[in-house]
Write a protein that holds these residues in place. Sequence first.
Motif, PDB file in Angstrom:
ATOM      1  N   GLY A   1       0.844  -1.188   0.000  1.00  0.00           N
ATOM      2  CA  GLY A   1       0.000   0.000   0.000  1.00  0.00           C
ATOM      3  C   GLY A   1       0.875   1.232   0.000  1.00  0.00           C
ATOM      4  N   ASN A   2       0.322   2.338   0.460  1.00  0.00           N
ATOM      5  CA  ASN A   2       1.091   3.573   0.560  1.00  0.00           C
ATOM      6  C   ASN A   2       1.150   4.027   2.008  1.00  0.00           C
ATOM      7  N   TYR A   3       2.189   4.773   2.351  1.00  0.00           N
ATOM      8  CA  TYR A   3       2.248   5.385   3.671  1.00  0.00           C
ATOM      9  C   TYR A   3       1.140   6.432   3.770  1.00  0.00           C
ATOM     10  N   PRO A   4       0.554   6.594   4.948  1.00  0.00           N
ATOM     11  CA  PRO A   4      -0.543   7.566   5.101  1.00  0.00           C
ATOM     12  C   PRO A   4      -0.127   8.960   4.648  1.00  0.00           C
ATOM     13  N   GLY A   5      -0.920   9.539   3.740  1.00  0.00           N
ATOM     14  CA  GLY A   5      -0.679  10.912   3.325  1.00  0.00           C
ATOM     15  C   GLY A   5       0.318  11.090   2.196  1.00  0.00           C
ATOM     16  N   ILE A   6       1.087  10.047   1.847  1.00  0.00           N
ATOM     17  CA  ILE A   6       2.071  10.182   0.771  1.00  0.00           C
ATOM     18  C   ILE A   6       2.029   8.940  -0.104  1.00  0.00           C
ATOM     19  N   THR A   7       2.452   9.102  -1.361  1.00  0.00           N
ATOM     20  CA  THR A   7       2.393   7.987  -2.308  1.00  0.00           C
ATOM     21  C   THR A   7       3.736   7.286  -2.426  1.00  0.00           C
ATOM     22  N   VAL A   8       4.295   6.906  -1.294  1.00  0.00           N
ATOM     23  CA  VAL A   8       5.503   6.087  -1.264  1.00  0.00           C
ATOM     24  C   VAL A   8       5.070   4.664  -0.928  1.00  0.00           C
ATOM     25  N   GLU A   9       5.516   3.695  -1.734  1.00  0.00           N
ATOM     26  CA  GLU A   9       5.058   2.321  -1.552  1.00  0.00           C
ATOM     27  C   GLU A   9       5.490   1.765  -0.202  1.00  0.00           C
ATOM     28  N   ARG A  10       4.574   1.039   0.408  1.00  0.00           N
ATOM     29  CA  ARG A  10       4.811   0.491   1.731  1.00  0.00           C
ATOM     30  C   ARG A  10       4.488  -1.004   1.696  1.00  0.00           C
ATOM     31  N   LYS A  11       5.486  -1.825   2.055  1.00  0.00           N
ATOM     32  CA  LYS A  11       5.282  -3.274   2.083  1.00  0.00           C
ATOM     33  C   LYS A  11       5.281  -3.747   3.525  1.00  0.00           C
ATOM     34  N   THR A  12       4.241  -4.463   3.883  1.00  0.00           N
ATOM     35  CA  THR A  12       4.147  -5.040   5.220  1.00  0.00           C
ATOM     36  C   THR A  12       3.824  -6.521   5.085  1.00  0.00           C
ATOM     37  N   GLY A  13       4.125  -7.271   6.124  1.00  0.00           N
ATOM     38  CA  GLY A  13       3.848  -8.702   6.101  1.00  0.00           C
ATOM     39  C   GLY A  13       3.887  -9.273   7.497  1.00  0.00           C
ATOM     40  N   SER A  14       3.440 -10.481   7.629  1.00  0.00           N
ATOM     41  CA  SER A  14       3.440 -11.148   8.934  1.00  0.00           C
ATOM     42  C   SER A  14       4.165 -12.476   8.824  1.00  0.00           C
ATOM     43  N   CYS A  15       4.718 -12.910   9.947  1.00  0.00           N
ATOM     44  CA  CYS A  15       5.391 -14.212   9.975  1.00  0.00           C
ATOM     45  C   CYS A  15       5.241 -14.826  11.361  1.00  0.00           C
ATOM     46  N   LYS A  16       5.421 -16.126  11.400  1.00  0.00           N
ATOM     47  CA  LYS A  16       5.358 -16.848  12.666  1.00  0.00           C
ATOM     48  C   LYS A  16       6.770 -17.023  13.191  1.00  0.00           C
ATOM     49  N   LEU A  17       6.993 -16.595  14.435  1.00  0.00           N
ATOM     50  CA  LEU A  17       8.302 -16.659  15.065  1.00  0.00           C
ATOM     51  C   LEU A  17       8.309 -17.748  16.139  1.00  0.00           C
ATOM     52  N   PRO A  18       9.486 -18.183  16.572  1.00  0.00           N
ATOM     53  CA  PRO A  18       9.550 -19.201  17.622  1.00  0.00           C
ATOM     54  C   PRO A  18       8.796 -18.764  18.878  1.00  0.00           C
ATOM     55  N   GLY A  19       8.273 -19.736  19.596  1.00  0.00           N
ATOM     56  CA  GLY A  19       7.557 -19.441  20.832  1.00  0.00           C
ATOM     57  C   GLY A  19       6.155 -18.934  20.593  1.00  0.00           C
ATOM     58  N   ASN A  20       5.578 -19.284  19.406  1.00  0.00           N
ATOM     59  CA  ASN A  20       4.204 -18.878  19.088  1.00  0.00           C
ATOM     60  C   ASN A  20       4.032 -17.359  19.077  1.00  0.00           C
ATOM     61  N   VAL A  21       5.044 -16.684  18.605  1.00  0.00           N
ATOM     62  CA  VAL A  21       5.029 -15.219  18.533  1.00  0.00           C
ATOM     63  C   VAL A  21       4.778 -14.798  17.089  1.00  0.00           C
ATOM     64  N   LYS A  22       3.906 -13.822  16.910  1.00  0.00           N
ATOM     65  CA  LYS A  22       3.628 -13.297  15.579  1.00  0.00           C
ATOM     66  C   LYS A  22       4.486 -12.061  15.327  1.00  0.00           C
ATOM     67  N   GLY A  23       5.085 -11.995  14.169  1.00  0.00           N
ATOM     68  CA  GLY A  23       5.882 -10.831  13.801  1.00  0.00           C
ATOM     69  C   GLY A  23       5.199 -10.035  12.709  1.00  0.00           C
ATOM     70  N   ASN A  24       5.001  -8.739  12.945  1.00  0.00           N
ATOM     71  CA  ASN A  24       4.482  -7.834  11.920  1.00  0.00           C
ATOM     72  C   ASN A  24       5.660  -7.043  11.358  1.00  0.00           C
ATOM     73  N   ILE A  25       5.976  -7.286  10.103  1.00  0.00           N
ATOM     74  CA  ILE A  25       7.206  -6.754   9.516  1.00  0.00           C
ATOM     75  C   ILE A  25       6.876  -5.653   8.526  1.00  0.00           C
TER      76      ILE A  25
END
Length: 701
Positions: A32-56
Amino acid sequence: MAESLKIALIGNPNTGKTSVFNHLTGLNQQVGNYPGITVERKTGSCKLPGNVKGNIIDLPGTYSLNASSIDENVVIELLLNKTDKDYPDVAVVVTDVENLKRNLLLFTQIKDLEIPTILAINMADRMDKKGISLDIPYLESRLNTKIALISSRKGTGIANLKELIVNYTNLSTEPCLHASSIDTEYFGRLRKAFPNELLYKLWLLITQDANFGLSHKNELMGTSFTKTRADLKRLQQKETIKRYQFINDVLKVGQVIDNSKAKDLRARLDRVLTHKVFGYVIFLGILMLIFQSIFSWSELPMGLIEDGTAWLSNFVVENMAPGKLSDLLANGVIAGIGGVVIFIPQIAFLFLFISLLEESGYMSRVVFLMDRIMKPFGLSGKSVVPLISGTACAIPAIMAARNIENWRERLITILVTPFTTCSARLPVYIILISLIIPENTIAGIFNLQGLTLMALYLLGFLGAIMAAWILNKILDTKHKSFFVAEMPNYKLPLLKNVSLNVLEKTKAFVYGAGKIILALSIIIWFLGTHGPGDDFDNVEKIVEGQEYKLLTPGEPDDAVAAYQLEHSYIGIMGKAIEPAIRPLGYDWKIGVAIVSSFAAREVFVGTLATIYNIGSSGEKEDDVTIRQRMAAEIDPLTGKKVFNFATGISLLLFYAFAMQCISTLAITKKETNSWKWPLIQLFGMSTFAYIVSLIAYQLLK
């Protein structure tokens, strides 16, 4: 999951940061884009050890926290603003083992912000080949961090990186060095005035364009802390020198490079691929291969999709009760969407080749090559990046012009980038070329249709260059500019990266175009199946009671359908603009398709698919595809085929040069902060396209 960590991926361009992001997130990505500006923004999620979720969050590539572009400023604003919802719990700085010295400058700056930071040293699989060895414990000690030695190519070290991320609370937040030593008196006053703030954060707020974070912003910028831009620049240079002195001391012990073990193929390849003659010959050869493949490889899947769409339309007609709903589905929705879905194979192959060139490191050499051509026409060397990336889409390409510091060069780049042939033009090119250019081969190797497609791409670049030359003369751009580009190492493209890129870009094209085409297909179907007055309502009596020229002699149903379409709302609209487009060789149906395609170029094919379906008799027509309908279309005024060679060339040239994309105009307005430039873009390009198409048709008819 029990927890959720916010992780920022940071690094210089070409360190493999995107590959690391893909390894961590897989298909769990959003763009998507960063709020207010048209710079591309990539985000994602992953599963980490210990049942921890990572938002990257994958931050834009930056060389340091001394921002020189809007993209780089995004990184600084996030790292300085603890109230931001994406402010990271832990930062992962991705570096390249072959460029560790340069990459560590950014790392030491982030450490000064006291954010828990992991150093990920990528491309570890190249260490033996380059004669590099690292003393990891020593580096961890001197840099006050934990190090993950990884290879995004081989997928090694990723598990260790995940472990370090989960245990981020054990990381030291102590800076590697204190930048305050560059001017102890000045930084002492800062410390005294703001004892509860990070000293390095204060320094960045003073030197960077950051407008948040401190309630004392005005006081911070007051007389007691104000320095001239020249003084601040000198202090920044002193800071950079001090950091590199520290980095050099660390690497003298922590990194050993034995050049006798290195095998440098890169220099030999560069001498050939960037040669002032052979470089262009090789690039032209690669383009020819790409466009030949787009036609030959996609022929089978295109045929299957085309036949499937025709079958689905017939299935709806045969199995649903006759009426408005079945007519809408068969002749509106399916016909319109099918007109774009058929081009998925070509779009996917185009993105595949672009991804391969980028991943291999060759695209950077193309940029370097093209810089030699661009400069005489008033374009910056950095303008090449938007022009090359414009082959995918003009919108992110125009956004990429933000890296051009000089306003006039940036403006010229923004205005000429839409000349570059984007993926939205590809459906129009493909179907018109298949109608007017025979499938002959030259010398038994080169397909004439593929050569025509390549010529259209080159024509787009030529149009951009000539437009830049004209604008350069008009705007009287007189200044010197310098082009600095990094040449990444050659490498075999990663299948995972290429696949994700092709999937992401193809989905964006289909979903983006699909929404517009679905809406327009329904509107066009309605306008084509409804009309005012007796001419539309009493069509059968009128046709029976007068001599009406049949599109296909001997088929009265087609006469009724054709007469009704002409007197529908869309027929009336098309007839109104027909006098303006007749000199170009277009009938009113093509005129409607051109007008509708100002929403998006690829709508042209979907619009014609809907119009021709409405204009048919409605009886069962097995496997009648949009290409077959277009090939069989007869002009009732001349009795000749509508899509002949002269008309086809005229249309190809019109679409090569016309500005037909509302989204591109919107992004131009946003980037220039004025409606003046997008209006110049719209009327200038469209007028030029009209004149060129007019000349071409009149000469060829």
